[in-house]
Design a protein around this motif. Structure first.
Motif, short mmCIF file in Angstrom:
data_model
loop_
_atom_site.label_atom_id
_atom_site.label_comp_id
_atom_site.label_asym_id
_atom_site.label_seq_id
_atom_site.Cartn_x
_atom_site.Cartn_y
_atom_site.Cartn_z
N SER A 43 23.32 4.81 -14.32
CA SER A 43 22.21 4.60 -15.27
C SER A 43 22.36 3.30 -16.06
CB SER A 43 22.11 5.78 -16.23
OG SER A 43 21.76 6.94 -15.53
N LYS A 44 23.56 3.05 -16.58
CA LYS A 44 23.79 1.82 -17.36
C LYS A 44 23.56 0.59 -16.50
CE LYS A 44 27.08 -0.40 -20.42
NZ LYS A 44 28.37 -0.37 -21.06
N ASP A 45 24.01 0.64 -15.23
CA ASP A 45 23.83 -0.48 -14.31
C ASP A 45 22.34 -0.74 -14.05
OD1 ASP A 45 26.66 -0.67 -13.92
OD2 ASP A 45 26.53 0.93 -12.43
N LEU A 46 21.59 0.34 -13.84
CA LEU A 46 20.16 0.19 -13.57
C LEU A 46 19.43 -0.38 -14.79
CD1 LEU A 46 19.44 3.50 -11.61
CD2 LEU A 46 20.16 1.26 -10.74
N ASN A 47 19.86 0.06 -15.96
CA ASN A 47 19.27 -0.46 -17.20
C ASN A 47 19.58 -1.95 -17.34
OD1 ASN A 47 19.56 -0.87 -20.42
ND2 ASN A 47 17.93 0.59 -19.87
N ASN A 48 20.81 -2.36 -17.04
CA ASN A 48 21.19 -3.78 -17.10
C ASN A 48 20.41 -4.60 -16.09
OD1 ASN A 48 23.03 -3.39 -19.18
ND2 ASN A 48 24.76 -3.10 -17.79
N LEU A 49 20.19 -4.03 -14.91
CA LEU A 49 19.42 -4.70 -13.87
C LEU A 49 18.01 -4.97 -14.37
CD1 LEU A 49 19.37 -3.61 -10.13
CD2 LEU A 49 17.31 -4.33 -11.28
N ALA A 50 17.38 -3.94 -14.93
CA ALA A 50 16.02 -4.09 -15.44
C ALA A 50 15.96 -5.11 -16.57
CB ALA A 50 15.49 -2.73 -15.92
N LYS A 51 16.93 -5.08 -17.48
CA LYS A 51 16.97 -6.06 -18.58
C LYS A 51 17.09 -7.48 -18.05
CE LYS A 51 18.90 -3.16 -22.23
NZ LYS A 51 20.09 -2.86 -23.03
#
Length: 194
Positions: A43-51
């Motif tokens: 989840s944190k990785d996906l959030n960083n990707l989107a950011k």
């Protein structure tokens, strides 16, 4: 005779391409290998990707519908307001050179920038919920039928021919007889009285 170079019109100028994987996702925001980043799948990785995509002014993303690995990423990107084009992998095959995750995401980005990718059909939220419930109901009915068949076979192997005596071994009468047998009743007359 001089060769003429064909240039195609850019349809999606703020586009990214994502090579979806089981352990990581590779993301290209242009055609330079230096601008490709690898992100994990949590989840944190996906959030960083989107950011990172938002910081890079990306408005639309194309990615392959690889297995079920795309689903969480798709949801995260949509929630962040990024348009996601989910494409069938057969339309993004890179026929040039060796296949690598970096080259694949750059190729997907290029195709998407040029407007050459068409999104797959994705049902709306309510249709997806209904489809999930219908599949679950189908599986429950299928598993129940298999269980009844297995029960009937095992009763036959124990020489308890309940299927000859009652129409439905899991009907009210059949279940009463099975319950009594499980509780140790062996008297055929008492079982027949049920």
């Amino acid at each position: 005779m001089a060769k003429s170079k064909v240039s195609m019109e850019i349809i999606n100028p703020n586009a990214a391409g994502i090579d979806v994987g089981s352990r990581s996702h590779f993301v290209a925001i242009n055609q330079n290998k230096d601008d490709v980043k690898e992100f994990g799948v949590y989840s944190k990785d996906l959030n960083n990707l989107a950011k990172w995509l938002i910081e890079s002014n990306i408005k639309t993303v194309a990615m392959e519908s690889t297995g079920s690995y795309w689903q969480n990423l798709y949801t995260e990107l949509e929630q962040q307001g990024i348009e996601v084009v989910l494409v069938n992998g057969k339309f993004t095959k890179n026929i040039q050179g060796k296949k690598t995750d970096v080259l694949d995401c750059i190729w997907i980005q290029k195709l998407h920038t040029l407007g050459l990718l068409r999104g797959s059909f994705l049902p709306d939220h309510h249709t997806e919920q209904l489809r999930t419930l219908c599949r679950h109901r189908h599986n429950l009915i299928h598993n129940a039928a298999k269980s009844v068949k297995r029960m009937s076979q095992n009763l036959r192997l124990m020489n308890l021919r309940l299927d000859v005596v009652v129409n439905d071994i899991v009907g009210l009468t059949g279940l009463k007889i099975i319950d009594q047998v499980c509780n140790g009743e062996t008297d055929a007359h008492k079982l027949a009285a049920l």
